[in-house]
Design an enzyme around this catalytic site. Sequence first.
Site, PDB file in Angstrom:
ATOM      1  N   HIS A   1       0.853  -1.197   0.000  1.00 19.54           N
ATOM      2  CA  HIS A   1       0.000   0.000   0.000  1.00 19.54           C
ATOM      3  C   HIS A   1       0.885   1.241   0.000  1.00 19.54           C
ATOM      4  O   HIS A   1       1.319   1.723   1.049  1.00 19.54           O
ATOM      5  CB  HIS A   1      -0.917  -0.013   1.225  1.00 19.54           C
ATOM      6  CG  HIS A   1      -2.040   0.984   1.159  1.00 19.54           C
ATOM      7  ND1 HIS A   1      -3.372   0.623   1.248  1.00 19.54           N
ATOM      8  CD2 HIS A   1      -2.042   2.326   1.004  1.00 19.54           C
ATOM      9  CE1 HIS A   1      -4.133   1.699   1.161  1.00 19.54           C
ATOM     10  NE2 HIS A   1      -3.334   2.764   1.013  1.00 19.54           N
TER      11      HIS A   1
ATOM     12  N   HIS B   1       1.219   4.999  -2.372  1.00 19.68           N
ATOM     13  CA  HIS B   1       0.660   5.839  -3.440  1.00 19.68           C
ATOM     14  C   HIS B   1       1.773   6.560  -4.198  1.00 19.68           C
ATOM     15  O   HIS B   1       2.609   7.235  -3.576  1.00 19.68           O
ATOM     16  CB  HIS B   1      -0.299   6.871  -2.851  1.00 19.68           C
ATOM     17  CG  HIS B   1      -1.581   6.280  -2.333  1.00 19.68           C
ATOM     18  ND1 HIS B   1      -2.730   6.217  -3.085  1.00 19.68           N
ATOM     19  CD2 HIS B   1      -1.885   5.717  -1.123  1.00 19.68           C
ATOM     20  CE1 HIS B   1      -3.696   5.654  -2.369  1.00 19.68           C
ATOM     21  NE2 HIS B   1      -3.200   5.340  -1.173  1.00 19.68           N
TER      22      HIS B   1
ATOM     23  N   GLY C   1     -10.226   7.442  -2.015  1.00 23.66           N
ATOM     24  CA  GLY C   1     -10.964   8.690  -1.846  1.00 23.66           C
ATOM     25  C   GLY C   1     -11.810   8.622  -0.586  1.00 23.66           C
ATOM     26  O   GLY C   1     -11.779   7.639   0.163  1.00 23.66           O
TER      27      GLY C   1
ATOM     28  N   HIS D   1      -9.922   0.572  -0.462  1.00 21.94           N
ATOM     29  CA  HIS D   1      -9.730   1.390   0.733  1.00 21.94           C
ATOM     30  C   HIS D   1     -10.996   1.283   1.587  1.00 21.94           C
ATOM     31  O   HIS D   1     -12.082   1.690   1.152  1.00 21.94           O
ATOM     32  CB  HIS D   1      -9.521   2.857   0.350  1.00 21.94           C
ATOM     33  CG  HIS D   1      -8.117   3.206  -0.022  1.00 21.94           C
ATOM     34  ND1 HIS D   1      -7.543   2.817  -1.216  1.00 21.94           N
ATOM     35  CD2 HIS D   1      -7.177   3.933   0.627  1.00 21.94           C
ATOM     36  CE1 HIS D   1      -6.298   3.297  -1.272  1.00 21.94           C
ATOM     37  NE2 HIS D   1      -6.052   3.966  -0.170  1.00 21.94           N
TER      38      HIS D   1
ATOM     39  N   GLU E   1     -10.856   2.907   7.172  1.00 24.00           N
ATOM     40  CA  GLU E   1      -9.842   3.885   7.590  1.00 24.00           C
ATOM     41  C   GLU E   1     -10.546   5.034   8.291  1.00 24.00           C
ATOM     42  O   GLU E   1     -10.568   5.116   9.512  1.00 24.00           O
ATOM     43  CB  GLU E   1      -9.043   4.386   6.391  1.00 24.00           C
ATOM     44  CG  GLU E   1      -7.972   5.410   6.760  1.00 24.00           C
ATOM     45  CD  GLU E   1      -7.324   6.057   5.538  1.00 24.00           C
ATOM     46  OE1 GLU E   1      -6.275   6.695   5.722  1.00 24.00           O
ATOM     47  OE2 GLU E   1      -7.867   5.946   4.427  1.00 24.00           O
TER      48      GLU E   1
END
Length: 358
Positions: A17, A19, A178, A205, A208
């Site tokens: 994970h 970005h 997002g 995702h 979180e």
Amino acid sequence: MPMDEKLVRAAPKALLHDHLDGGLRPQTVLELATEVRHPLPADDVESLGQWFRDAADSGSLERYLETFDHTVAVMQRADQLERVARECVEDLAADGVVYAEVRWAPEQHLAEGLTAPEAIDAVQGGFDRGMAEAAENGHPIVVRQLLTAMRHQARSREIAELAVAYRDAGVAGFDIAGAEAGFPPTRHLDAFEYLQRENAHFTIHAGEAFGLPSIWEAIQWCGADRLGHGVRIIDDIALADPAGPRLGRLAAYVRDNRIPLEMCPTSNLQTGAASSIADHPIGPLTELRFRVTVNTDNRLMSGTSMTREMLLLGDAFGYGPSDLLWFTVNAMKSAFLPFDERLRIINDVIKPGYAALT
């Protein structure tokens, strides 16, 4: 065995994970922004790096999101994407990472006229060059793309089709990212059902910023192979039960089915999912033997690396090399890579690397 930075950096690590637009070097942001005349909040490398960390630490979602406005702005041309991708591989290899899946959203990099396939080709060109140079320098690394769709947009099916089209050309799988609140993963069922029909891998995702419903939808409605973050699964575990930790139905399902949790400790502190490393759910989830993995999320915004994340966990929970090996094998088992390739990296790279350290 006590752990120091040199030992942890030398340990083979696997990263699921990370970005691409959250891992640029401050120097690169500054140089590319100057080239395209994009205004930045600071005009020297040290101050700019500090600004990114401060903005991410501010507790303001607005300021946190502003950091990506600046990185994405300098990733709109093929040469920019290739440079950022190559440097990403260089930085990961220097940190002892031997396998990485790096995610990014093609739809955010088309403002200057690139098509999504052209953007994917540019990133892959950077990864290929970075991997070749790392191997020449004695730090071989395997890096794959994860194509991300933004959950507040409506291009997920298009991006899913690209992930399938490029799965033999460097793309390992698909992701959505997002804001979770108000944008449930079920809005993108068409994309997930398509990926399942095509025998393709995807992560979501979930868990979180939002709670258990996000995790439940990601798994039971959408069929996610992995959970991006997943820290809120702790809400379904009664840790204070006198008889010992008691798992709810969802937590038990996640553990029983070995659904990987892509945990990013420092990032979770910045987004408020945990108050400190010592209080991070990764501790009890590791004790309960969930399929926990350790990740960086956004290396620039968090001022972090895999080495730093593992050192922080070692300090907080007393982990040693055997624990780091466990996290690393967990990640490699969970990678969107063919089984024989995963096994080769575990047996030929990771286990011998840790044996040499201990």
